[in-house]
Scaffold this motif. Structure first.
Motif, PDB file in Angstrom:
ATOM      1  N   LEU A   1      75.608 -86.621 -41.012  1.00 38.06           N
ATOM      2  CA  LEU A   1      75.409 -85.440 -40.172  1.00 38.06           C
ATOM      3  C   LEU A   1      76.161 -84.235 -40.757  1.00 38.06           C
ATOM      4  CD1 LEU A   1      75.493 -85.337 -36.317  1.00 38.06           C
ATOM      5  CD2 LEU A   1      76.835 -83.706 -37.598  1.00 38.06           C
ATOM      6  N   LYS A   2      77.409 -84.471 -41.222  1.00 39.23           N
ATOM      7  CA  LYS A   2      78.234 -83.384 -41.766  1.00 39.23           C
ATOM      8  C   LYS A   2      77.598 -82.713 -42.978  1.00 39.23           C
ATOM      9  CE  LYS A   2      82.205 -82.499 -40.848  1.00 39.23           C
ATOM     10  NZ  LYS A   2      82.814 -81.559 -39.867  1.00 39.23           N
TER      11      LYS A   2
ATOM     12  N   ARG B   1      74.084 -83.153 -43.968  1.00 41.30           N
ATOM     13  CA  ARG B   1      72.616 -82.999 -43.941  1.00 41.30           C
ATOM     14  C   ARG B   1      72.077 -82.190 -42.756  1.00 41.30           C
ATOM     15  NH1 ARG B   1      69.395 -84.591 -48.136  1.00 41.30           N
ATOM     16  NH2 ARG B   1      67.772 -84.896 -46.588  1.00 41.30           N
ATOM     17  N   ALA B   2      72.733 -82.283 -41.613  1.00 36.20           N
ATOM     18  CA  ALA B   2      72.161 -81.643 -40.417  1.00 36.20           C
ATOM     19  C   ALA B   2      72.419 -80.131 -40.467  1.00 36.20           C
ATOM     20  CB  ALA B   2      72.765 -82.254 -39.158  1.00 36.20           C
ATOM     21  N   PRO B   3      71.345 -79.328 -40.357  1.00 42.83           N
ATOM     22  CA  PRO B   3      71.509 -77.877 -40.490  1.00 42.83           C
ATOM     23  C   PRO B   3      72.160 -77.203 -39.277  1.00 42.83           C
ATOM     24  CG  PRO B   3      69.174 -78.444 -40.284  1.00 42.83           C
ATOM     25  CD  PRO B   3      69.935 -79.734 -40.256  1.00 42.83           C
ATOM     26  N   PHE B   4      73.492 -77.196 -39.328  1.00 46.78           N
ATOM     27  CA  PHE B   4      74.318 -76.450 -38.364  1.00 46.78           C
ATOM     28  C   PHE B   4      75.236 -75.556 -39.186  1.00 46.78           C
ATOM     29  CE2 PHE B   4      73.769 -80.536 -36.095  1.00 46.78           C
ATOM     30  CZ  PHE B   4      73.402 -80.106 -34.828  1.00 46.78           C
ATOM     31  N   TRP B   5      75.602 -74.419 -38.624  1.00 45.23           N
ATOM     32  CA  TRP B   5      76.576 -73.532 -39.276  1.00 45.23           C
ATOM     33  C   TRP B   5      77.551 -73.038 -38.228  1.00 45.23           C
ATOM     34  CZ3 TRP B   5      71.307 -73.283 -39.634  1.00 45.23           C
ATOM     35  CH2 TRP B   5      70.769 -73.754 -40.832  1.00 45.23           C
ATOM     36  N   LYS B   6      78.843 -73.066 -38.613  1.00 46.63           N
ATOM     37  CA  LYS B   6      79.893 -72.628 -37.692  1.00 46.63           C
ATOM     38  C   LYS B   6      80.405 -71.253 -38.080  1.00 46.63           C
ATOM     39  CE  LYS B   6      81.999 -77.131 -36.659  1.00 46.63           C
ATOM     40  NZ  LYS B   6      82.294 -78.099 -37.716  1.00 46.63           N
TER      41      LYS B   6
ATOM     42  N   LEU C   1      78.218 -72.084 -32.957  1.00 46.10           N
ATOM     43  CA  LEU C   1      77.385 -72.961 -33.781  1.00 46.10           C
ATOM     44  C   LEU C   1      75.928 -72.550 -33.710  1.00 46.10           C
ATOM     45  CD1 LEU C   1      79.688 -75.520 -32.782  1.00 46.10           C
ATOM     46  CD2 LEU C   1      78.381 -76.232 -34.765  1.00 46.10           C
ATOM     47  N   GLU C   2      75.370 -72.331 -34.907  1.00 45.31           N
ATOM     48  CA  GLU C   2      73.949 -71.993 -35.037  1.00 45.31           C
ATOM     49  C   GLU C   2      73.251 -73.216 -35.640  1.00 45.31           C
ATOM     50  OE1 GLU C   2      73.402 -68.337 -37.261  1.00 45.31           O
ATOM     51  OE2 GLU C   2      71.489 -69.020 -38.062  1.00 45.31           O
ATOM     52  N   HIS C   3      71.972 -73.392 -35.352  1.00 42.00           N
ATOM     53  CA  HIS C   3      71.251 -74.502 -35.991  1.00 42.00           C
ATOM     54  C   HIS C   3      69.813 -74.104 -36.289  1.00 42.00           C
ATOM     55  CE1 HIS C   3      68.848 -76.525 -32.600  1.00 42.00           C
ATOM     56  NE2 HIS C   3      69.306 -75.422 -32.083  1.00 42.00           N
ATOM     57  N   PHE C   4      69.086 -75.016 -36.877  1.00 38.89           N
ATOM     58  CA  PHE C   4      67.684 -74.791 -37.276  1.00 38.89           C
ATOM     59  C   PHE C   4      66.836 -75.634 -36.321  1.00 38.89           C
ATOM     60  CE2 PHE C   4      64.800 -74.974 -41.364  1.00 38.89           C
ATOM     61  CZ  PHE C   4      63.684 -74.650 -40.602  1.00 38.89           C
TER      62      PHE C   4
ATOM     63  N   HIS D   1      74.857 -83.049 -30.055  1.00 37.43           N
ATOM     64  CA  HIS D   1      75.548 -81.983 -30.796  1.00 37.43           C
ATOM     65  C   HIS D   1      75.377 -80.693 -30.025  1.00 37.43           C
ATOM     66  CE1 HIS D   1      77.312 -79.687 -33.981  1.00 37.43           C
ATOM     67  NE2 HIS D   1      77.354 -80.722 -34.796  1.00 37.43           N
TER      68      HIS D   1
END
Lengths: 159, 83
Positions: free
Chosen positions: A123-124, A126-131, A57-60, A88
């Motif tokens: 969250l699913k 809007r929240a900037p995460f990428w799997k 998981l990457e995020h901003f 998270h």
């Protein structure tokens, strides 16, 4: 990463380290609480991703915390909540490891249930995460689901 | 200004962040995109289909018509897949 306790800033935590859902539930017990609802998201190991080895998981950094805090603030505006916690995880996670924890506490169950559901739905999308999935046949980025966008509609319509 | 790329967009551009000067005549994100796309083949690939791209200006969700100026942080990323 330092974990702050008993302050507004502690509502949202992004980190690699695992969480203990039981311990988090205990921290949501405050004056006025009558109901606690929680959601735990876990890395699937089923047929949806055959041969899944790990999920990264990457995020901003900065924006992710801010977006989730906005969602928590909206939930606090809609329901009378006594406490909220969102954790998270980011980084490389193995099948069956925890990904996300959402806990909401209120005087009554409806507010606790609904606000936890609301926070996860937002969250699913809007929240900037990428799997990124790592399987025996290589790595690939997980694609966003249209059903996650559709899930948001109920909160707009029920407003 | 600082330009950020995430997930598969970062893999195409080959960089997570790059510092650029606001090009002449650029006042929105849409104006900026062709300048970024011309930086490399990877940039062009990353920015090819803007319908699937999310934009944040100074860490707030924006769109192609969001105004930008020198000093802003503009981030490009795919639809999110957390939770």
């Amino acid at each position: 990463m330092t974990e702050l306790v008993n302050s507004a800033a502690a509502d949202v935590i992004i980190r690699n380290a695992d969480f203990d859902a039981g311990a988090e539930i205990d921290k949501l017990r405050r004056a006025g609480v009558g109901a606690i609802a929680t959601f735990s998201g876990i890395v699937r190991d089923n047929a949806e991703a055959p041969g899944l080895i790990a999920m990264t998981l990457e995020h901003f950094p900065g924006m992710t915390e801010q977006e989730i805090q906005n969602i928590v603030d909206q939930a606090r505006g809609r329901w009378p909540l006594t406490a909220v916690k969102v954790i998270h995880r980011v980084g490389r996670l193995l099948p069956q490891e925890n990904i996300v924890f959402v806990g909401t506490a209120s005087a009554h169950r409806q507010a606790a249930f609904d606000s936890a559901f609301f926070i996860m739905d937002y969250l699913k999308t809007r929240a900037p995460f990428w799997k990124k999935e790592e399987t025996s046949s290589g790595t690939q980025w997980v694609e966003a689901r249209e059903t996650d966008d559709i899930a948001l509609q109920k909160w707009v319509e029920s407003r | 200004m600082n330009i950020l790329y995430f997930a598969w967009m970062r893999e195409h551009t080959g960089c997570a962040a790059e510092e650029i000067d606001l090009p002449d005549g650029v006042s929105t994100v849409a104006d900026l995109v062709p300048h970024l796309a011309s930086r490399s083949d990877g940039h062009a690939t990353a920015l090819r289909n803007l319908k699937t791209v999310r934009i944040a200006v100074n860490r707030t969700y924006g769109a192609l018509d969001t105004p930008i100026c020198q000093g802003d942080e503009v981030a490009f990323f795919p639809p999110v897949t957390g939770g």
